[in-house]
Design an enzyme around this catalytic site. Structure first.
Site, PDB file in Angstrom:
ATOM      1  CE  LYS A 214      38.324  42.675  48.380  1.00 15.72           C
ATOM      2  NZ  LYS A 214      37.207  43.291  47.634  1.00 15.72           N
ATOM      3  NE  ARG A 248      35.231  37.153  44.800  1.00 22.15           N
ATOM      4  CZ  ARG A 248      36.543  37.334  44.978  1.00 22.15           C
ATOM      5  NH1 ARG A 248      36.977  38.099  45.974  1.00 22.15           N
ATOM      6  NH2 ARG A 248      37.412  36.751  44.184  1.00 22.15           N
TER       7      ARG A 248
END
Length: 275
Positions: A214, A248
């Site tokens: 991210k 995740r």
């Protein structure tokens, strides 16, 4: 907790949710797996490397993403869910916040609903989750990064999601919480919520940490999405240390090794403390 046909010991282990984006425009792997053969090949690869759940998403949720119709999203995800369930013995998650998509995915065999709006966008998703006896992952999110007291407000927002879940009839042992790294937060807030991810554990539910590749990692290290593995692994170590039950991630093999090493150190510490 039970997800699909599998029991997860969320008190003592950290499990891997592998990301399978069947989208043309996801920030990290858009277009790579948006046909059935490629998606199945990647699912098999992730399972072989140690994924415990496969999370299938049909709409990118990156900043500036293109919103697609329910019909298009359903057409992307349902064949993949059906094919993964038919070929592999692994729980499957659907990454959606839309009632129509959740219903189609659950009918296709999805075992878990991963909702980036924590049931606050479409409360029908909560009702469907309860109706199908599915598990859910409720993520923290806001339209804008505006808070009175950041950490307190995150907890307050999560309590609202839990209220919706319980009102709909979702069982306590079917709920996972996600702090929502990268959603409705500034760069500094993302770092803060990663560091304080354990505040969500105080609500009494397993926690999933989703930081893989991210922007918070990209901004910290000044690296593009395909070079953020090491940064992701650092957050996985921290997640395991803080008691997260799930991560995740895109890079299964590397994260599994990281989890095992971190757990071994923690287990060694526990043994030493009891001597």
């Amino acid at each position: 907790m039970r997800i699909g046909n599998r029991e997860f010991d969320t008190e003592n282990n950290c499990y891997i949710m592998g990301i399978l984006n069947v989208t043309p425009d996801s920030f990290s792997d858009g277009g790579k797996f948006n046909n059935l053969d490629a998606a199945l090949f990647h699912a098999e690869e992730m399972i072989r490397e140690g994924a415990d759940i496969v999370d299938i998403g049909g709409e990118s949720t990156r900043p500036g993403h293109q919103v697609i119709t329910d019909e298009e999203e359903i057409a992307r995800v349902t064949p993949v869910i059906e094919a993964v369930k038919a070929r592999f013995d692994i729980p499957v998650s659907i990454d959606t916040y839309k009632g129509a998509v959740a219903e189609a995915a659950l009918q296709a065999g999805a075992d878990l609903v991963n909702d980036i709006w924590g049931f606050q966008h479409d409360e029908r998703v909560a009702k469907l989750t309860a109706e199908y006896g599915a598990a859910c992952c409720l993520m923290h999110n806001r339209k804008e990064a505006v808070y009175d007291n950041f950490l307190e407000d995150v907890v307050k927002d999560m309590k609202r999601s839990l209220e919706i879940a319980k009102k709909a009839g979702v069982a306590d042992d079917k709920i996972i919480l996600d702090p929502g790294v990268g959603f409705g937060k500034t760069y500094e807030m993302n770092l803060e919520i990663i560091h304080h991810v354990d505040i969500l554990r105080e609500l009494g539910y397993p926690v999933l940490l989703g930081t893989s590749r991210k922007s918070v990692i990209g901004l910290t290290l000044d690296l593009p999405a395909d070079q953020r593995v090491e940064g992701t692994l650092v957050t996985t170590v921290l997640g395991v240390w803080k008691g997260c039950a799930f991560v995740r991630v895109h890079d299964i093999k590397e994260n599994l090794r990281t989890i095992r090493m971190t757990q071994a150190i923690l287990e060694g510490k526990r043994r030493a403390d009891h001597q």
